[in-house]
Scaffold this motif. Structure first.
Motif, PDB file in Angstrom:
ATOM      1  N   ASN A   1       0.836  -1.201   0.000  1.00 46.08           N
ATOM      2  CA  ASN A   1       0.000   0.000   0.000  1.00 46.08           C
ATOM      3  C   ASN A   1       0.874   1.255   0.000  1.00 46.08           C
ATOM      4  O   ASN A   1       2.106   1.177  -0.047  1.00 46.08           O
ATOM      5  N   PHE A   2       0.232   2.415   0.050  1.00 44.07           N
ATOM      6  CA  PHE A   2       0.936   3.687  -0.078  1.00 44.07           C
ATOM      7  C   PHE A   2       1.987   3.882   1.019  1.00 44.07           C
ATOM      8  O   PHE A   2       3.127   4.265   0.744  1.00 44.07           O
ATOM      9  N   ALA A   3       1.608   3.625   2.266  1.00 41.76           N
ATOM     10  CA  ALA A   3       2.535   3.830   3.386  1.00 41.76           C
ATOM     11  C   ALA A   3       3.767   2.949   3.238  1.00 41.76           C
ATOM     12  O   ALA A   3       4.903   3.399   3.451  1.00 41.76           O
ATOM     13  N   GLN A   4       3.567   1.682   2.879  1.00 42.42           N
ATOM     14  CA  GLN A   4       4.701   0.778   2.726  1.00 42.42           C
ATOM     15  C   GLN A   4       5.577   1.148   1.528  1.00 42.42           C
ATOM     16  O   GLN A   4       6.796   0.996   1.575  1.00 42.42           O
ATOM     17  N   LYS A   5       4.955   1.640   0.473  1.00 45.16           N
ATOM     18  CA  LYS A   5       5.740   2.075  -0.682  1.00 45.16           C
ATOM     19  C   LYS A   5       6.608   3.275  -0.320  1.00 45.16           C
ATOM     20  O   LYS A   5       7.755   3.389  -0.763  1.00 45.16           O
ATOM     21  N   MET A   6       6.078   4.150   0.530  1.00 47.07           N
ATOM     22  CA  MET A   6       6.877   5.271   1.028  1.00 47.07           C
ATOM     23  C   MET A   6       8.022   4.774   1.900  1.00 47.07           C
ATOM     24  O   MET A   6       9.169   5.211   1.757  1.00 47.07           O
ATOM     25  N   ALA A   7       7.695   3.874   2.816  1.00 42.53           N
ATOM     26  CA  ALA A   7       8.710   3.346   3.730  1.00 42.53           C
ATOM     27  C   ALA A   7       9.818   2.641   2.971  1.00 42.53           C
ATOM     28  O   ALA A   7      11.005   2.833   3.259  1.00 42.53           O
ATOM     29  N   ASN A   8       9.448   1.827   1.992  1.00 41.48           N
ATOM     30  CA  ASN A   8      10.448   1.083   1.237  1.00 41.48           C
ATOM     31  C   ASN A   8      11.292   1.993   0.358  1.00 41.48           C
ATOM     32  O   ASN A   8      12.499   1.761   0.186  1.00 41.48           O
ATOM     33  N   ALA A   9      10.672   3.038  -0.182  1.00 39.26           N
ATOM     34  CA  ALA A   9      11.446   4.000  -0.973  1.00 39.26           C
ATOM     35  C   ALA A   9      12.470   4.712  -0.096  1.00 39.26           C
ATOM     36  O   ALA A   9      13.615   4.933  -0.506  1.00 39.26           O
ATOM     37  N   SER A  10      12.070   5.038   1.129  1.00 38.00           N
ATOM     38  CA  SER A  10      12.993   5.680   2.062  1.00 38.00           C
ATOM     39  C   SER A  10      14.137   4.746   2.418  1.00 38.00           C
ATOM     40  O   SER A  10      15.310   5.137   2.440  1.00 38.00           O
ATOM     41  N   GLU A  11      13.806   3.481   2.686  1.00 42.56           N
ATOM     42  CA  GLU A  11      14.834   2.502   3.025  1.00 42.56           C
ATOM     43  C   GLU A  11      15.791   2.282   1.861  1.00 42.56           C
ATOM     44  O   GLU A  11      17.010   2.224   2.047  1.00 42.56           O
ATOM     45  N   ASN A  12      15.248   2.168   0.656  1.00 43.81           N
ATOM     46  CA  ASN A  12      16.104   1.927  -0.504  1.00 43.81           C
ATOM     47  C   ASN A  12      17.013   3.114  -0.792  1.00 43.81           C
ATOM     48  O   ASN A  12      18.174   2.932  -1.186  1.00 43.81           O
ATOM     49  N   LEU A  13      16.505   4.320  -0.574  1.00 47.62           N
ATOM     50  CA  LEU A  13      17.332   5.513  -0.751  1.00 47.62           C
ATOM     51  C   LEU A  13      18.495   5.493   0.242  1.00 47.62           C
ATOM     52  O   LEU A  13      19.653   5.669  -0.134  1.00 47.62           O
ATOM     53  N   TRP A  14      18.164   5.277   1.496  1.00 46.16           N
ATOM     54  CA  TRP A  14      19.188   5.319   2.535  1.00 46.16           C
ATOM     55  C   TRP A  14      20.153   4.147   2.421  1.00 46.16           C
ATOM     56  O   TRP A  14      21.330   4.255   2.749  1.00 46.16           O
TER      57      TRP A  14
ATOM     58  N   TYR B   1      11.756  -7.799   7.077  1.00 41.71           N
ATOM     59  CA  TYR B   1      10.833  -7.153   8.009  1.00 41.71           C
ATOM     60  C   TYR B   1       9.699  -6.504   7.231  1.00 41.71           C
ATOM     61  O   TYR B   1       9.825  -6.212   6.036  1.00 41.71           O
ATOM     62  N   ASN B   2       8.587  -6.268   7.916  1.00 36.32           N
ATOM     63  CA  ASN B   2       7.457  -5.558   7.327  1.00 36.32           C
ATOM     64  C   ASN B   2       7.559  -4.066   7.620  1.00 36.32           C
ATOM     65  O   ASN B   2       7.780  -3.669   8.769  1.00 36.32           O
ATOM     66  N   SER B   3       7.389  -3.248   6.603  1.00 34.78           N
ATOM     67  CA  SER B   3       7.301  -1.806   6.812  1.00 34.78           C
ATOM     68  C   SER B   3       5.919  -1.452   7.353  1.00 34.78           C
ATOM     69  O   SER B   3       4.960  -2.212   7.155  1.00 34.78           O
ATOM     70  N   PRO B   4       5.782  -0.314   8.046  1.00 37.96           N
ATOM     71  CA  PRO B   4       4.455   0.095   8.527  1.00 37.96           C
ATOM     72  C   PRO B   4       3.477   0.250   7.372  1.00 37.96           C
ATOM     73  O   PRO B   4       3.834   0.773   6.311  1.00 37.96           O
TER      74      PRO B   4
ATOM     75  N   SER C   1       1.340  -2.388  12.891  1.00 36.59           N
ATOM     76  CA  SER C   1       1.154  -2.921  11.541  1.00 36.59           C
ATOM     77  C   SER C   1       2.380  -3.645  10.998  1.00 36.59           C
ATOM     78  O   SER C   1       2.297  -4.322   9.969  1.00 36.59           O
ATOM     79  N   THR C   2       3.531  -3.517  11.668  1.00 30.53           N
ATOM     80  CA  THR C   2       4.722  -4.267  11.239  1.00 30.53           C
ATOM     81  C   THR C   2       4.731  -5.688  11.792  1.00 30.53           C
ATOM     82  O   THR C   2       5.529  -6.514  11.350  1.00 30.53           O
ATOM     83  N   LYS C   3       3.848  -5.963  12.755  1.00 34.58           N
ATOM     84  CA  LYS C   3       3.869  -7.248  13.453  1.00 34.58           C
ATOM     85  C   LYS C   3       2.934  -8.256  12.786  1.00 34.58           C
ATOM     86  O   LYS C   3       2.002  -8.779  13.387  1.00 34.58           O
TER      87      LYS C   3
END
Length: 319
Positions: free
Chosen positions: A142-155, A220-223, A310-312
């Motif tokens: 979903n949108f939140a996870q796509k944001m989280a994963n984009a942030s993780e991939n950038l960093w 791991y699961n992103s929020p 939501s990560t659990k």
């Protein structure tokens, strides 16, 4: 300086204790334990697998007890007290008698059967006192996870090769191993959080080498909720402020340790914009907003963070 373990010959096996601090992890704890038990053990002997339940009020303890009936090598510690992850790690380190003690968060999964072997093998270098696996997010839905994963991939593009991997951003805290001598001479301060920051800075004070094992992947699961993502991002931004007061600039250069060169940041942003321009742009704006309007989490004063529920969720495979 802490005495590091002697060099191990190529064929000699390490002894290993694995600890899993857990708070309300009924969805994934069985999957994690099975992924640990299925690890190949060519270079180590698994002496203990300990689940430290932090007053879980769901079915976590029951699930672990059922697994113990089939596998007596697992031990459950459930004392009915809520202490926080760092206090549970202190408890684990005091109990440890193995050459290496590993901690895995309960809401992750070891990607394959080689993760522990790869982490353990890093300790063949006698200068190494601490090792981290590579935590990677599962597929976003979903949108939140796509944001989280984009942030993780950038960093990730920024940090993965910085200082040949030996940097504070490559230790996520969810999958870390330390030597027995490190464990015997280290403890988290009472009511502290940011375990990964404490461990990395302590290793530098003790002049121990840190190794980031890039191909030892844990999942791991992103929020999946925006408010939880906002809270998690704020937590990461606050980690430095929560941990660094306990360390002295006279021993280690804290500011230098936390500094990521501008060239690495540009490289990370550039690669991320090419791979995912929309979500990378959103993430950059989101991070700017967080710095302008930071959130507070008073739970950290008790040595805990507010749980990101939501990560659990269960992690069954890698996509």
């Amino acid at each position: 300086r802490v005495k590091i373990m002697d060099n191990f010959s190529k064929n000699k096996k390490f002894t290993v204790t694995v600890g899993v601090p857990a708070y309300n992890e009924e969805a994934n704890i069985k999957n994690l334990l099975n992924s640990i038990l299925s690890q190949r053990k060519n270079n180590f002997e698994l002496e203990k697998l300990i689940v430290l339940s932090d007053n879980s009020n769901d079915r976590t303890d029951e699930i672990v007890q059922n697994i113990i009936k089939e596998n007596s090598s697992i031990e459950l510690i459930a004392d009915g007290q809520r202490k926080g992850k760092n206090e549970r790690l202190n408890q684990l380190y005091k109990m440890n008698r193995s050459d290496i003690v590993v901690n895995f968060d309960a809401d992750i999964l070891l990607k394959d059967e080689m993760v522990l072997e790869k982490m353990v093998d890093a300790f063949r270098n006698s200068e190494v006192g601490i090792v981290s696996a590579n935590s990677r997010p599962t597929k976003a839905i979903n949108f939140a996870q796509k944001m989280a994963n984009a942030s993780e991939n950038l960093w990730y593009e920024v940090r993965k090769d910085l200082n040949e991997g030996d940097n504070i951003y490559n230790i996520p805290g969810c999958a870390t191993a330390i030597t027995r001598s490190f464990a015997e001479n280290f403890s988290f301060p009472k009511n502290s959080c940011a375990d990964e920051i404490f461990q990395y800075l302590a290793s530098k004070e003790k002049k121990l080498k840190f190794l980031f094992v890039k191909d030892a992947i844990v999942l791991y699961n992103s929020p999946s909720k925006l408010n939880e993502l906002f809270r998690q991002f704020s937590r990461f931004l606050n980690n430095k402020n929560n941990a660094t007061p306990y360390f002295s600039n006279n021993i280690i250069d804290i500011e230098k340790i936390f500094k990521a060169p501008f060239s690495f940041k540009i490289r990370g942003v550039s690669k991320s914009l090419i791979a995912n321009p929309l979500y990378t742009t959103i993430v950059i704006l989101f991070q700017i907003a967080l710095r302008i309007f930071p959130t507070k989490d008073d739970m950290h004063k008790k040595g805990m963070w507010n749980v990101v529920i939501s990560t659990k969720k269960a992690i069954n495979n890698y996509e």
